[in-house]
Design an enzyme around this catalytic site. Structure first.
Site, PDB file in Angstrom:
ATOM      1  N   ASP A 105     -15.448  -8.612   6.516  1.00  0.00           N
ATOM      2  CA  ASP A 105     -15.854  -7.219   6.340  1.00  0.00           C
ATOM      3  C   ASP A 105     -17.166  -6.991   7.093  1.00  0.00           C
ATOM      4  OD1 ASP A 105     -17.139  -4.853   5.181  1.00  0.00           O
ATOM      5  OD2 ASP A 105     -15.443  -4.870   3.796  1.00  0.00           O
ATOM      6  N   VAL A 156     -13.853   0.089  10.908  1.00  0.00           N
ATOM      7  CA  VAL A 156     -15.064  -0.257  11.651  1.00  0.00           C
ATOM      8  C   VAL A 156     -15.411   0.865  12.635  1.00  0.00           C
ATOM      9  CG1 VAL A 156     -16.114  -1.919  13.239  1.00  0.00           C
ATOM     10  CG2 VAL A 156     -14.551  -2.727  11.436  1.00  0.00           C
ATOM     11  N   GLY A 157     -14.434   1.327  13.372  1.00  0.00           N
ATOM     12  CA  GLY A 157     -14.676   2.354  14.401  1.00  0.00           C
ATOM     13  C   GLY A 157     -15.239   3.643  13.827  1.00  0.00           C
ATOM     14  N   GLU A 158     -14.779   4.013  12.622  1.00  0.00           N
ATOM     15  CA  GLU A 158     -15.243   5.277  12.025  1.00  0.00           C
ATOM     16  C   GLU A 158     -16.603   5.139  11.356  1.00  0.00           C
ATOM     17  OE1 GLU A 158     -12.103   6.749   9.410  1.00  0.00           O
ATOM     18  OE2 GLU A 158     -10.643   6.179  10.939  1.00  0.00           O
ATOM     19  N   ASN A 159     -16.922   3.919  10.893  1.00  0.00           N
ATOM     20  CA  ASN A 159     -18.108   3.769  10.034  1.00  0.00           C
ATOM     21  C   ASN A 159     -19.264   2.980  10.622  1.00  0.00           C
ATOM     22  OD1 ASN A 159     -17.093   5.050   7.537  1.00  0.00           O
ATOM     23  ND2 ASN A 159     -15.549   3.440   7.687  1.00  0.00           N
ATOM     24  N   ASN A 197      -9.437  -3.858  10.163  1.00  0.00           N
ATOM     25  CA  ASN A 197      -9.409  -5.296   9.975  1.00  0.00           C
ATOM     26  C   ASN A 197      -8.590  -5.902  11.129  1.00  0.00           C
ATOM     27  OD1 ASN A 197     -10.191  -7.533   8.614  1.00  0.00           O
ATOM     28  ND2 ASN A 197      -8.472  -7.496   7.187  1.00  0.00           N
ATOM     29  N   LYS A 204       0.872  -1.181   0.000  1.00  0.00           N
ATOM     30  CA  LYS A 204       0.000   0.000   0.000  1.00  0.00           C
ATOM     31  C   LYS A 204       0.901   1.220   0.000  1.00  0.00           C
ATOM     32  CE  LYS A 204      -3.753  -1.568   2.958  1.00  0.00           C
ATOM     33  NZ  LYS A 204      -4.312  -1.408   4.283  1.00  0.00           N
ATOM     34  N   ARG A 227      -8.087 -12.436  12.813  1.00  0.00           N
ATOM     35  CA  ARG A 227      -7.257 -12.938  13.921  1.00  0.00           C
ATOM     36  C   ARG A 227      -8.118 -13.180  15.157  1.00  0.00           C
ATOM     37  NH1 ARG A 227      -3.240  -8.100  13.738  1.00  0.00           N
ATOM     38  NH2 ARG A 227      -3.192  -8.001  11.483  1.00  0.00           N
ATOM     39  N   HIS A 250      -0.038  -0.910  16.077  1.00  0.00           N
ATOM     40  CA  HIS A 250      -0.910   0.207  15.671  1.00  0.00           C
ATOM     41  C   HIS A 250      -0.515   1.488  16.407  1.00  0.00           C
ATOM     42  CE1 HIS A 250      -4.472  -2.732  14.707  1.00  0.00           C
ATOM     43  NE2 HIS A 250      -3.748  -2.518  13.613  1.00  0.00           N
TER      44      HIS A 250
HETATM   45  P1  ADP Z   1      -6.902  -2.209   7.799  1.00  0.00           P
HETATM   46  O1  ADP Z   1      -6.110  -0.925   7.644  1.00  0.00           O
HETATM   47  O2  ADP Z   1      -6.625  -2.961   9.047  1.00  0.00           O
HETATM   48  O3  ADP Z   1      -6.994  -3.053   6.572  1.00  0.00           O
HETATM   49  P2  ADP Z   1      -9.246  -0.486   7.869  1.00  0.00           P
HETATM   50  O4  ADP Z   1      -9.051   0.439   9.009  1.00  0.00           O
HETATM   51  O5  ADP Z   1      -9.167   0.054   6.494  1.00  0.00           O
HETATM   52  O6  ADP Z   1      -8.389  -1.786   8.052  1.00  0.00           O
HETATM   53  O7  ADP Z   1     -10.680  -1.161   8.071  1.00  0.00           O
HETATM   54  C1  ADP Z   1     -11.181  -2.081   7.137  1.00  0.00           C
HETATM   55  C2  ADP Z   1     -12.457  -2.654   7.691  1.00  0.00           C
HETATM   56  O8  ADP Z   1     -13.366  -1.586   7.999  1.00  0.00           O
HETATM   57  C3  ADP Z   1     -13.217  -3.500   6.680  1.00  0.00           C
HETATM   58  O9  ADP Z   1     -12.770  -4.834   6.701  1.00  0.00           O
HETATM   59  C4  ADP Z   1     -14.642  -3.397   7.196  1.00  0.00           C
HETATM   60  O10 ADP Z   1     -14.870  -4.412   8.149  1.00  0.00           O
HETATM   61  C5  ADP Z   1     -14.690  -2.070   7.913  1.00  0.00           C
HETATM   62  N1  ADP Z   1     -15.497  -1.064   7.212  1.00  0.00           N
HETATM   63  C6  ADP Z   1     -15.116  -0.234   6.228  1.00  0.00           C
HETATM   64  N2  ADP Z   1     -16.152   0.552   5.848  1.00  0.00           N
HETATM   65  C7  ADP Z   1     -17.208   0.201   6.611  1.00  0.00           C
HETATM   66  C8  ADP Z   1     -18.566   0.634   6.709  1.00  0.00           C
HETATM   67  N3  ADP Z   1     -19.043   1.602   5.939  1.00  0.00           N
HETATM   68  N4  ADP Z   1     -19.343   0.027   7.632  1.00  0.00           N
HETATM   69  C9  ADP Z   1     -18.872  -0.944   8.429  1.00  0.00           C
HETATM   70  N5  ADP Z   1     -17.600  -1.391   8.383  1.00  0.00           N
HETATM   71  C10 ADP Z   1     -16.781  -0.840   7.489  1.00  0.00           C
END
Ligand code: ADP
Length: 403
Positions: free
Chosen positions: A281, A330-333, A210, A16, A240, A179
């Site tokens: 997800d 997950v926390g933001e959305n 994730n 990434k 995990r 993290h």
């Molecule tokens: P990482 O950086 O660990 O890959 P992210 O912080 O990008 O993870 O989070 C990815 C996860 O966020 C996804 O696997 C999904 O479970 C969750 N996610 C993303 N968008 C949404 C949403 N709109 N609603 C619920 N969960 C979401």
């Protein structure tokens, strides 16, 4: 021209990247190359409103980075013309001794590589990414930023496993925490948002992506965190397990005769929400719950139960907790997760406002009830920006940090 830093996060089969202006905080470009080593690798780049996507065979990390730079050139921006002052490498494990953002030379690569025994899944791809990027961009300084750094000074009582002390010392076994870049960045943003000095704030940060981890932070210094010697400990995650009884590993090895590598892979890749529900997800998990899947419902309940246990533990560790902050995917959305994690905690001083919690806003915000003694916040994390700023400070200490 604004300075930029290319931030690279190299995994075993993906890289990434983000091109970030450390002063303004603007992300100029970002993308990912997935399924490296596959005939159908996928490369994506977003740059100035343009999105490019290519599916083709990408043999290795070197081919992946070269393809990325070709994509940059294609959309009109050769990296050399974009003010690039450094390449920042996210390195998962810094062990006991590596925690400052550091200019990378051959000797430092060897030090990171030497930690591969401690982090066999994470450090080898980071070393590979560093070697390849240094080869392709030899004239730009490369800087390593460690995911464990923020937790380097975790109090001994939180960092120490209650196991044989000599064995622990000999094999560098302790709770390192991960993290860290996100926990540090988000806790600083929370203090700014609340307009309270960081030194006066006791807070819990819940990084739920994730991968997922919780931290308890007193006056800007972490006093506990849920990930341990590896990023497997703690919360239930996308794939995990989080906390398990270590006895189950011995049982699987001894009685079920499953090789230890296979057990490790199962606990990392086929456990957590995916292990219980078949998807990791949360958007898919909610759909499965709505469609009546009892496996999905159980996965969600196990996830929430573990999260609540850590929140309770950290409320006790901190005593007077001023803020709880949700961050990452997950926390933001996911308003359901936030609500279910905190429902019923009013007697402990934590009460969310359902209406605020349901708002689809993207920016930093309060979601607690007005009279809640502990403020509950949602703050978007930005690990790339934090890494870019750390790198800019290393390459030009006099001109760092746009804030
Ligand atoms: P990482 O950086 O660990 O890959 P992210 O912080 O990008 O993870 O989070 C990815 C996860 O966020 C996804 O696997 C999904 O479970 C969750 N996610 C993303 N968008 C949404 C949403 N709109 N609603 C619920 N969960 C979401």
């Amino acid at each position: 021209m604004q300075r930029t830093v290319l931030v690279l996060n190299s995994g075993s089969s993906s890289v990434k990247y983000s091109l970030v202006q450390p002063e303004s905080g603007v992300s100029v470009a970002n993308g990912i190359i997935e399924r490296i080593g596959d005939d159908h690798s996928l490369a994506r780049l977003e740059f100035g409103g343009l999105k490019v996507e290519r599916e083709r065979s990408v043999a290795d990390h070197e081919a992946a980075l070269r393809l990325t730079f070709d994509l940059f050139a294609e959309v009109g921006g050769h990296l050399g013309t974009l003010g690039l002052v450094a390449v920042g490498h996210r390195v998962v494990h810094g062990g006991r001794d590596l925690y400052q953002p550091t200019l990378i030379d051959d000797a430092f690569v060897a030090k990171i590589d030497a930690l591969s025994a401690l982090a066999p899944l994470h450090n080898p791809p980071a070393v590979l990414g560093i070697e390849v990027a240094r080869r392709i961009l030899p004239d730009v300084p490369h800087v390593a930023v460690f995911d464990t750094a923020f937790f380097h000074d975790l109090p001994e009582m939180a960092a120490t496993y209650a196991i044989d002390r000599e064995v622990a010392q000999r094999w560098q076994i302790r709770r390192y925490g991960f993290h860290g870049t996100s926990h540090e960045y988000v806790s600083q943003q929370a203090a700014k948002f609340l307009d309270v000095p960081l030194s006066q704030l006791n807070q819990i940060v819940l990084h739920l992506g994730n991968g997922a981890s919780a931290s308890a932070i007193a006056g800007g210094r972490p006093v506990d965190t849920s990930m341990g010697m590896t990023p497997m400990e703690g919360l239930v995650m996308g794939t995990r397990s989080g906390d398990i009884d270590p006895g189950l590993v011995f049982y699987l090895a001894r009685t079920a005769k499953i090789p230890v590598e296979e057990i490790e892979s199962m606990l990392n890749r086929r456990s957590g929400v995916r292990g219980l529900a078949g998807v990791n997800d949360f958007r898919e998990l909610h759909k499965a719950i709505d469609a009546g899947s009892s496996d999905a419902r159980l996965a969600y309940e196990v996830y929430i139960h573990r999260l609540r246990k850590y929140i309770g533990a950290y409320l006790a560790v901190l005593g007077d907790t001023h803020a709880i902050t949700f961050t990452a995917g997950v926390g933001e959305n996911d308003a359901h997760v936030r609500r279910d994690a905190l429902t019923g905690l009013a007697p402990l001083g934590v009460e969310i406002d359902e209406h605020l919690n349901d708002s689809p806003a993207r920016s930093a915000r309060v979601i607690s009830a007005e009279n809640s003694p502990t403020k509950v916040l949602v703050i978007p994390t930005d690990e790339e920006l934090a890494i870019a700023r750390a790198c800019a400070a290393v390459v030009d200490p006099g001109d760092a940090d746009g804030e």
